[in-house]
Scaffold this active site. Sequence first.
Site, short mmCIF file in Angstrom:
data_model
loop_
_atom_site.label_atom_id
_atom_site.label_comp_id
_atom_site.label_asym_id
_atom_site.label_seq_id
_atom_site.Cartn_x
_atom_site.Cartn_y
_atom_site.Cartn_z
N HIS A 152 0.82 -1.18 0.08
CA HIS A 152 0.05 -0.12 0.20
C HIS A 152 0.87 1.43 -0.08
CE1 HIS A 152 0.97 -0.18 4.46
NE2 HIS A 152 0.61 1.20 4.31
C1 UD1 Z 1 -0.99 5.66 6.44
C2 UD1 Z 1 0.39 6.02 7.00
C3 UD1 Z 1 1.22 4.77 7.17
C4 UD1 Z 1 0.60 3.54 7.67
C5 UD1 Z 1 -0.71 3.28 6.99
C6 UD1 Z 1 -1.37 2.05 7.73
C7 UD1 Z 1 1.02 8.37 6.83
C8 UD1 Z 1 1.50 9.42 6.02
N1 UD1 Z 1 1.00 6.99 6.24
O1 UD1 Z 1 -0.73 5.30 5.24
O2 UD1 Z 1 2.60 5.02 7.63
O3 UD1 Z 1 1.58 2.51 7.21
O4 UD1 Z 1 -1.45 4.34 7.00
O5 UD1 Z 1 -2.43 1.70 6.99
O6 UD1 Z 1 0.31 8.74 7.82
N2 UD1 Z 1 -7.99 5.30 2.40
C9 UD1 Z 1 -9.28 5.03 2.13
N3 UD1 Z 1 -10.00 4.64 3.54
C10 UD1 Z 1 -9.46 4.97 4.58
C11 UD1 Z 1 -7.93 5.35 4.63
C12 UD1 Z 1 -7.36 5.36 3.64
O7 UD1 Z 1 -9.84 4.91 1.33
O8 UD1 Z 1 -10.16 4.49 5.72
C13 UD1 Z 1 -7.39 5.70 1.11
C14 UD1 Z 1 -7.57 7.28 0.53
O9 UD1 Z 1 -7.72 7.14 -0.74
C15 UD1 Z 1 -6.33 7.84 0.78
C16 UD1 Z 1 -5.31 6.90 0.89
O10 UD1 Z 1 -6.12 5.67 1.36
O11 UD1 Z 1 -6.01 8.84 0.02
C17 UD1 Z 1 -4.23 7.03 1.66
O12 UD1 Z 1 -4.57 7.07 3.12
P1 UD1 Z 1 -3.77 7.94 4.18
O13 UD1 Z 1 -4.08 7.80 5.50
O14 UD1 Z 1 -3.17 9.06 3.65
O15 UD1 Z 1 -2.30 7.00 4.20
P2 UD1 Z 1 -1.85 5.57 4.27
O16 UD1 Z 1 -1.59 4.84 2.75
O17 UD1 Z 1 -3.23 4.61 4.82
#
Ligand code: UD1
Length: 359
Positions: free
Chosen positions: A211
């Site tokens: 991811h």
């Molecule tokens: C975040 C953390 C990462 C951790 C991961 C665990 C940061 C910079 N990164 O990454 O260190 O390993 O969480 O999972 O904080 N999204 C959804 N639903 C959700 C959550 C996310 O659809 O419930 C999608 C969205 O499109 C979003 C993307 O995932 O833009 C990224 O989510 P984000 O929380 O920014 O970072 P992660 O990639 O989950």
Amino acid sequence: MNILTVVGARPQFIKAAAVSRVLRKKHNEYLVHTGQHYDKNMSDIFFLELDIPKPDINLEVGSDTHARQTAAILVGIEDILLARKPDMVLLYGDTNSTMAGAIAAAKLCIPIAHVEAGVRGGYKDMPEEQNRIVTDHLATWNFAPSQIGVNFLAKEGITDKVFNVGDVMVDALLYYGNLSDIHDGSYYMARLAVIDEKRVLPDKYYLATIHRPENTDNILLYKDILEALELLDFPVIYPVHPRTRNLLKELDAIKKYKNIIFIEPLGYVDMIWFTRHAIKVITDSGGLHKEAYVQQIPGVVILRGTGWNETLKGNWNVLASPKKEDILAKVYDTKIDKEVWQPHYGDGKAAEKIVEILS
Ligand code: UD1
């Protein structure tokens, strides 16, 4: 003491569960969920399954660019800190929620305790590394999960109130790991669907999670990773992070890749079970390759560097580039020196040590 805890992303719910259980015996905790993760399978399931107290407030910041997401959390937390005036702010890990919590608290001169301090992967262009550096430097108490963490902090001049307490994820693994073998109806739904319906046998599959932006922002890299998984000699169980859903659609992956079993993100208890029974994990998740190491399951880590440096000793984990050939070579040709394994991350009593020190 009045402690304000900030969580926001999946791994933090698990870490907070381990510490809150001990913390709440002696102190008042106010739990802030930033809403960084909001899907049912990325958030609610953990609160239900791990019996974590419900958040007192959810900022519901959702997804956005790094600056916008961090800024929204920063503003939201500042309001809460001004209203509640806690004695201390408790933060976990390396997400945007962690760093925003640290900046908000530091600006108001509220002491910060950082759990999982001193972890360094060596690449400042990774968002997690940026979040770790800022948070460690602003924290009053730094709780490192291993001795290497203490050493990294010392190199950066942080030596005061630094403690190697072990990793709270080991506390969680021991506590919830016991539940993972219970088949009482609440903990085996995902397992049933995969093991029975897809006819995959325990100990005869790989477990994959991919991811991180460095592997998913470029669809060609992501495709190469999937092609490696497709060629493996046993099926690959792949719980899909929502960040990659659209890529899978674009690649028509679910139809195209027959060796990969794409499933919804798993709850923690099922994840422990699937890790324990995997031949290897193939992942870019920091948490997963460390959890695999603790359970003596080898891993191939598709990252340039890992903050969990101890797990590379004896090749228990090996780093791979996001290239088909390299991933396959690392899965098949890695010789593991089993004698080298050590319990680097403590004895499962990290939460008790943290609460004792803070008290
Ligand atoms: C975040 C953390 C990462 C951790 C991961 C665990 C940061 C910079 N990164 O990454 O260190 O390993 O969480 O999972 O904080 N999204 C959804 N639903 C959700 C959550 C996310 O659809 O419930 C999608 C969205 O499109 C979003 C993307 O995932 O833009 C990224 O989510 P984000 O929380 O920014 O970072 P992660 O990639 O989950």
